[in-house]
Write a protein that holds these residues in place. Sequence first.
Motif, short mmCIF file in Angstrom:
data_model
loop_
_atom_site.label_atom_id
_atom_site.label_comp_id
_atom_site.label_asym_id
_atom_site.label_seq_id
_atom_site.Cartn_x
_atom_site.Cartn_y
_atom_site.Cartn_z
N ARG B 40 0.84 -1.21 0.00
CA ARG B 40 0.00 0.00 0.00
C ARG B 40 0.88 1.27 0.00
NH1 ARG B 40 -3.88 -0.19 -2.19
NH2 ARG B 40 -5.08 1.30 -0.98
N VAL B 41 1.90 1.28 -0.85
CA VAL B 41 2.80 2.43 -0.91
C VAL B 41 3.18 2.74 -2.36
CG1 VAL B 41 3.82 2.08 1.38
CG2 VAL B 41 4.87 0.98 -0.62
N ARG B 42 3.58 3.99 -2.58
CA ARG B 42 4.31 4.41 -3.77
C ARG B 42 5.72 4.76 -3.30
NH1 ARG B 42 2.83 9.29 -5.78
NH2 ARG B 42 3.43 8.77 -7.91
N LEU B 43 6.71 4.41 -4.10
CA LEU B 43 8.07 4.62 -3.60
C LEU B 43 9.06 4.76 -4.74
CD1 LEU B 43 10.03 1.78 -3.72
CD2 LEU B 43 8.04 1.00 -2.45
N CYS B 44 10.22 5.29 -4.41
CA CYS B 44 11.36 5.24 -5.31
C CYS B 44 12.63 5.34 -4.48
CB CYS B 44 11.29 6.35 -6.36
SG CYS B 44 11.73 7.96 -5.76
N PHE B 45 13.74 4.96 -5.09
CA PHE B 45 15.01 4.98 -4.38
C PHE B 45 15.83 6.19 -4.80
CE2 PHE B 45 13.92 0.46 -4.11
CZ PHE B 45 14.08 0.26 -2.75
N ALA B 46 16.39 6.88 -3.81
CA ALA B 46 17.32 7.98 -4.03
C ALA B 46 18.71 7.46 -3.66
CB ALA B 46 16.95 9.18 -3.16
N SER B 47 19.56 7.26 -4.67
CA SER B 47 20.80 6.53 -4.45
C SER B 47 22.03 7.44 -4.41
CB SER B 47 20.99 5.49 -5.56
OG SER B 47 19.91 4.57 -5.55
N TYR B 48 23.01 7.01 -3.61
CA TYR B 48 24.30 7.68 -3.49
C TYR B 48 25.39 6.62 -3.57
CZ TYR B 48 21.48 11.50 -1.57
OH TYR B 48 20.55 12.48 -1.39
N ASP B 49 26.63 7.04 -3.65
CA ASP B 49 27.74 6.09 -3.65
C ASP B 49 27.70 5.18 -2.41
OD1 ASP B 49 28.70 6.86 -6.05
OD2 ASP B 49 30.27 8.17 -5.25
N GLY B 50 27.36 5.77 -1.28
CA GLY B 50 27.45 5.02 -0.02
C GLY B 50 26.17 4.37 0.45
N GLY B 51 25.11 4.47 -0.31
CA GLY B 51 23.86 3.87 0.14
C GLY B 51 22.68 4.47 -0.56
N VAL B 53 18.33 5.80 -0.11
CA VAL B 53 17.18 6.15 0.71
C VAL B 53 15.93 5.74 -0.06
CG1 VAL B 53 15.94 8.05 1.83
CG2 VAL B 53 18.44 8.12 1.66
N GLU B 54 15.02 5.07 0.62
CA GLU B 54 13.75 4.71 0.00
C GLU B 54 12.71 5.77 0.38
OE1 GLU B 54 11.11 0.63 -0.28
OE2 GLU B 54 11.70 1.32 1.70
N LEU B 55 12.29 6.53 -0.61
CA LEU B 55 11.25 7.54 -0.39
C LEU B 55 9.91 6.85 -0.53
CD1 LEU B 55 12.80 10.37 -2.61
CD2 LEU B 55 13.08 10.03 -0.13
N ILE B 56 9.08 6.93 0.49
CA ILE B 56 7.85 6.14 0.54
C ILE B 56 6.67 7.04 0.85
CG2 ILE B 56 6.78 4.06 1.49
CD1 ILE B 56 9.62 3.60 2.83
N ALA B 57 5.66 6.97 0.01
CA ALA B 57 4.43 7.73 0.23
C ALA B 57 3.26 6.75 0.32
CB ALA B 57 4.21 8.72 -0.92
#
Lengths: 77, 134
Positions: B40-51, B53-57
């Motif tokens: 029950r979410v919409r999401l995307c990943f914000a990526s960096y060299d070191g890891g 973040v999963e942005l979740i709405a």
Amino acid sequence: MIDDRLRTILADVLELEPGTISDATAAGEVKSWDSVRHLQLVLAVEGEFDVAFDPEEIPTLTSARAIHDALAARGVL
Amino acid sequence: MLRRLDHTGFAVKDLEAAIALFRDVLAADVGPIFEDPLQRVRLCFASYDGGRVELIAPLGDDSPVTRVLAQGGGGTYHLCYETDDLDAEVARLRKQRFLPTGPAQPAVAFGGRRVIFLFHQVAKLIELVESTAK
């Protein structure tokens, strides 16, 4: 009648007066019984009674009666 | 065993606004948007060299993220770990007083690999994702 140990856990986790808690005490009627407190409550019950609830069962434990019945089904009440 | 930290879960009300923030201001590489009807979410990943973040709405008022937003206003709310054996890891953590918030389910954002969320009094909410599709 609600078990005294269960009443104490409900009172502590939900920040209720023990005397206000009955079998009918339920998530929908207690403002402090939100999703996080529910998980804290189940963890406290598991620790006190040394049981482990099934993942599918945890969302159904939303009243004192339901928790009592689940404990009784495991033979610890 | 836990293999590695996969991502940090970050709850937002407005996914598109969060994507713009992380991409344009916080210099992340932002991937595609997924909709997961089971979670029950919409999401995307914000990526960096070191890891990453999963942005979740939330996807609807019955989304678990709706409750997260209502209780704390959003932001970081879970850590996700990858594991080779999800069932064994759940059993191990269960003995350490981690409580599943529901059954393991396949997740769209992980190509159908199963995920499960567990709550702990101190660690709070964690997610496990299996390392390969089973």
